[in-house]
Enzyme design. Structure first.
Site, short mmCIF file in Angstrom:
data_model
loop_
_atom_site.label_atom_id
_atom_site.label_comp_id
_atom_site.label_asym_id
_atom_site.label_seq_id
_atom_site.Cartn_x
_atom_site.Cartn_y
_atom_site.Cartn_z
N ASP A 170 -13.40 -13.73 5.55
CA ASP A 170 -12.01 -13.36 5.81
C ASP A 170 -11.13 -14.61 5.76
O ASP A 170 -10.78 -15.15 6.80
CB ASP A 170 -11.89 -12.68 7.17
CG ASP A 170 -10.47 -12.18 7.45
OD1 ASP A 170 -9.74 -11.93 6.48
OD2 ASP A 170 -10.12 -12.06 8.63
N GLU A 204 -1.52 -14.45 6.28
CA GLU A 204 -1.92 -13.03 6.41
C GLU A 204 -2.36 -12.69 7.82
O GLU A 204 -2.09 -11.59 8.31
CB GLU A 204 -3.05 -12.74 5.41
CG GLU A 204 -3.40 -11.26 5.26
CD GLU A 204 -4.44 -10.77 6.26
OE1 GLU A 204 -4.65 -9.55 6.36
OE2 GLU A 204 -5.04 -11.62 6.96
#
Length: 971
Positions: A170, A204
């Site tokens: 991630d 993000e």
């Protein structure tokens, strides 16, 4: 128990037990392997210049430290990425944009329709454009024209991580995948037809800020489709879990190892999965069409220090990279007008309109894609054709006098009058609902018990829970089937069970068909295929009845001996197999063998235990070869068709092996589809209880899936031997004890506790908090700084259904040269500079000057919502009609993100005082965030928690910052 050599597929105990068990195991084991074992990675993808070893080294470099947006290492990673892009780019035309200009102001709606959150963000994205061979250089934005016609394809990943995660999956794997895609498509001879816009966005993890910033860059208007690469787990296979439409999904179909299910997309639509990715910005804000591909397991490592290269693999990297490459090849080579819908209006990309789709993989090797309208048409067709076929078949059976179903007797006409011959066709009609109710009640009861006693056991032992539920259902259903078969044996157990399943599935398909139309739920394909399979199996079961004699013929042959006793021994007489009490003549013959009857045979292992009845073999079949006092010789043509146990006499005419076709139609395909869905559901939810998800809902869904997966066995369970059910009884006992008593967490399946440290910069009060499930108190007790303190615990206001416990913790040192041994006014007060003034003319407007040391993220928190704001001197601060700076109900929080360190914000806010006296001011707090945990000693409380917390605990960040320092204001 031996299988008859003449027919090893007969509908008897041993063949049924062995065959059904083998089929289930032969499907379940591959499903588990495909779900959990990632295909081995080669050194290089065949036919390409993609280098997996090179990508792996890049991943190790990228994840060599925490790199959230608000950290110094984030800038280091950005500079390194620019260097790698320059080294990897090939001969094809490539333009790199280091975007240090785009700013964006937007708002997010609040929960429950209340005030939301406003954001001002300065982006630091990296954008790479690879010109397509069919791109018109006169149409792209460098010539000052809005792009029209054939659009480019966007591929996106974010290069920031969370404050306490290394970001391997991630989203490190996504980032290095894009680097290899740049290398591939920019190399000689591999220029794409459509241009590619590769976006490496930053921010993000802080509410998708990087994707929002991209909307303000001119290149954002060029792509029509996109592929988003993400990580919602920490390894395993990369899953296609969202897609906008059928047409764009077909580009993923050529992946060598496709993996995904539209059920996950439905879960996002309905809000069952609350996670957000950049996909939301690309679709909802920019109007593009595309795909969301992400890792999704194990969730316990997601956003933790275990999201590193040690806990992922080259195989996972290869799985995402190979899928991304084939998908991008498909999207960039499509030069049709499928993704082109005309000129852009109101800032949205003209991507055309796609059709809602249905998609799922089969064993990770094949991928099915079709339109939702097709699913709707198939569902409507089956709703009509299914019942009609059975009704027509039943009508024909009635016309030819072979509808033994729903028949209790048949009249026999002879010279002496009319007699009624028992058919017993109703027998067994009610047993399926009763068995299903008890078996399902057992697993639902286990769901409630587990939720009450040890709800978190699923976090570490999901397959123990599955084993408990599956074994419980099987044992209860088998006992019910065997008991019913013992009390009221019937040859129609199988037919009635399938007929009941048909009725229930038909009703479920009615609901599913409505949902397919509105609100366009595509996961109902599972119900449609399930119904199709049960329809085919039930139809075969009805066609099987054509093998029976006419009921009138059966009645004649049963009653013939009463009128003509000599006919009882005539070859071809069905009465030889009847299940009737002996006549007076037979009883006299049995009591007096010398009076014209045969001598009684010596008892054998076939002799009835009760005596005087029909003899059965140890297989519970009537033997036609050794007649007893009441069993005449069966017709020679039927000597190889046996009657099972005490079932109806006419059942000897039924085909003995047709059950196998029914089972193969009924069970395998639904098992594959629902088995995959069950595994996907398990992976997505079993470790989400630490996030506050309801455990009862998860256990109840597991109970329902258990019923659906095992229901195809119900028509055949009465033929099972005791061996497997008794083994499953032991499994049930062992797993139930374990599930109710075992500790639910371990080093490999850790409990997430959310860390946050708050410092009042005015008073010097310092509180550390951990948020999580009730186990949080035990974790805090292991920390040295909490010794002698009683943490204050309250329901969390930030995370639903979790507990927030705080105590006076170790002071932070996030600002260099902080003197912690002096009073707060000299130690903390200069961390944050605040100047707040109200408009001198009495307007409901205030101006703030804010700056924080060693940070580039602060926020304003208001007690009453603001309706507008502006940031002075911000580039590109003009009003964008696509975005509202405050939600409909205003904003109670304004987040400020800068691309430079220790800059000051000059912010003007306005609030609505309607209904209030304008003299009422605005109060709240100014908060600055510190998120950099790379330097030892900067956040001692965090380091203490990571060092001394139990091994079964993972410390993660609760908010965007690890430390929040605040000052109050009133204007």
């Amino acid at each position: 128990m031996k299988i008859p050599l003449s027919n090893p597929s007969a509908f008897s105990e041993t063949p049924v037990t062995i065959i059904t068990s083998i089929v289930y195991l032969a499907l379940i084991i591959p499903l588990l392997i495909v779900h959990h074992v990632v295909p081995e990675a080669p050194g290089q993808i065949a036919g390409t210049n993609v280098d997996l070893a090179e990508a792996w080294l890049d991943l190790q470099t990228l994840t060599n430290g925490f790199h959230p947006y608000n950290s110094r290492r984030n800038d280091v990673v950005r500079d390194w990425l620019l260097q790698r892009i320059d080294a990897l780019r090939g001969d094809n035309p490539v333009v790199v944009f280091s975007d240090m200009v785009s700013n964006v102001s937007f708002s997010e709606a609040g929960r429950g329709g209340g005030p939301g959150v406003s954001v001002y963000f300065e982006g630091t994205n990296i954008i790479i454009y690879i010109r397509g061979s069919e791109d018109d250089p006169e149409q792209w934005y460098l010539k000052g024209k809005r792009p029209q016609g054939k659009g480019a394809v966007l591929v996106n990943a974010h290069y920031d991580s969370v404050p306490v995660g290394f970001g391997a999956t991630d989203d490190g794997v996504g980032v290095v995948t894009i680097l290899q895609l740049i290398k591939y498509f920019s190399s000689s001879g591999r220029q794409p037809k459509r241009g590619i816009v590769a976006l490496l966005n930053n921010g993000e993890e802080d509410w998708l800020n990087g994707a929002w910033a991209f909307t303000k860059h001119p290149m954002s208007r060029f792509p029509h489709t996109f592929l988003n690469l993400e990580g919602a787990g920490a390894g395993g296979r990369a899953t296609l879990f969202r897609s906008t439409d059928t047409e764009v999904t077909r580009s993923y179909q050529n992946s060598k190892y496709p993996f995904g299910n539209v059920v996950s997309a439905d879960a996002f639509k309905r809000g069952i999965i609350r996670s957000g990715t950049d996909y939301s910005v690309f679709t909802e804000v920019m109007g593009m069409r595309g795909l969301d591909v992400a890792f999704m397991e194990p969730r316990a490592r997601y956003h933790t220090t275990q999201d590193d290269t040690r806990h992922t693999s080259r195989a996972s990297l290869h799985h995402m990279l190979s899928a991304a490459l084939s998908t991008m090849q498909g999207l960039t080579s499509d030069m049709s007008s499928t993704f082109d819908g005309g000129n852009a209006e109101k800032g949205k990309v003209p991507s055309g309109k796609g059709t809602d789709g249905v998609w799922f993989d089969l064993f990770g090797s094949a991928f099915a894609v079709f339109r939702l309208n097709t699913l709707f048409a198939m569902s409507v067709t089956l709703l009509v054709v299914g019942p009609s076929t059975l009704i027509v078949t039943a009508t024909i059976l009635y016309k030819v006098d072979k509808l033994y179903l729903f028949s209790s007797s048949k009249h026999h006409h002879h010279a002496e009058g009319d007699d009624s011959v028992a058919i017993q066709g109703w027998r067994g009609i009610s047993r399926w609902p009763i068995i299903m109710v008890f078996a399902t009640a057992a697993v639902i009861g286990l769901a409630f018990i587990t939720t009450t006693v040890n709800p978190h056991i699923i976090s570490s032992s999901p397959y123990s829970v599955w084993s408990m539920m599956i074994s419980a259902w099987m044992v209860v259903a088998w006992i019910g089937s065997i008991a019913a078969d013992f009390v009221r044996p019937t040859a129609f157990h199988r037919t009635y069970a399938m007929l009941w399943t048909f009725i229930v599935c038909w009703l479920a398909l009615v609901v599913a068909t409505v949902l397919e139309r509105n609100p366009k739920i595509a996961g109902t394909y599972l119900i449609m295929f399930y119904f199709a399979c049960i329809f085919l199996a039930t139809s075969v079961s009805f066609f099987e009845l054509f093998g029976l004699p006419r009921k009138s013929v059966y009645a004649d042959e049963i009653e013939a001996p009463k009128a003509n006793p000599i006919a009882r021994s005539r070859p071809g007489s069905i009465s030889s197999a009847r299940l009737m009490a002996p006549t007076e003549e037979e009883q006299t013959t049995r009591q007096n063998p010398d009076n014209g009857g045969d001598d009684e045979e010596d008892p054998t292992e076939s002799t009835s235990l009760l005596g005087g009845g029909r003899r059965t073999t140890f297989k519970r079949y009537s033997s036609p070869h050794r007649p007893g006092p009441t069993d005449e010789i069966m017709p020679e043509s039927k000597t190889n068709r046996l009657i099972y146990g005490s079932e109806q006499a006419w059942s000897n005419s039924l085909p003995s092996s047709l059950w196998l076709l029914e089972f193969l139609l009924l069970a395998p395909f639904p098992l594959i589809l629902f088995g995959q869905a069950a595994l996907l559901f398990t992976t997505a939810t079993y470790q989400t209880l630490a996030d506050g998800n309801d455990p009862l809902l998860i256990y109840l869904l597991m109970a329902v899936l258990t019923l659906v997966i095992l229901a195809p066995l119900a028509p055949f369970l009465h033929r099972y031997t005791y061996h497997i059910p008794m083994f499953l009884l032991l499994v049930f006992a062992g797993t139930t004890i374990y599930n109710l008593t075992a500790f639910p967490f371990s080093e490999s399946n850790r409990l997430k506790l959310y860390f946050l440290q708050k410092v009042d910069l005015d008073s010097g009060i310092n509180n550390v908090s951990l948020t999580g499930v009730p186990f949080v108190r035990g974790a805090i007790s292991s920390l040295p700084s909490a010794a002698g303190q009683k943490p204050l615990c309250f329901p969390s206001t930030l995370r639903r259904d979790l507990t927030d416990c705080s105590w006076n913790g170790l002071p932070p040192r996030v600002v260099p040269n902080t003197h912690l041994d002096v009073p707060p006014e000299f130690g903390y007060v200069d961390w944050l500079t605040l100047n707040a003034t109200r408009d001198p003319h009495g307007k409901t407007e205030a101006h703030f000057h804010i700056s924080g040391q060693n940070t580039r993220a602060c926020k304003l928190v208001f007690h009453r919502p603001i309706v507008d704001f502006s940031v002075e001197g911000a580039a590109d601060e003009g009003r964008d009609q696509r975005f509202q700076k405050a939600s409909e109900y205003g904003s109670k929080e304004l987040r400020l993100w800068s691309r430079t360190w220790e800059r000051g914000w000059d912010v003007t806010v306005r609030w609505d005082a309607s209904g209030d006296d304008e003299s009422n001011g605005l109060d709240g707090r100014v908060v600055c965030l510190w998120s950099d945990a790379n330097d030892s000693g900067a956040i001692p409380a965090l380091e203490e928690a990571m060092r001394f917390a139990p091994s079964w605990v993972a410390i993660v960040n609760n908010q965007n910052g690890l430390v929040e320092g605040s000052k109050a204001f009133l204007v």
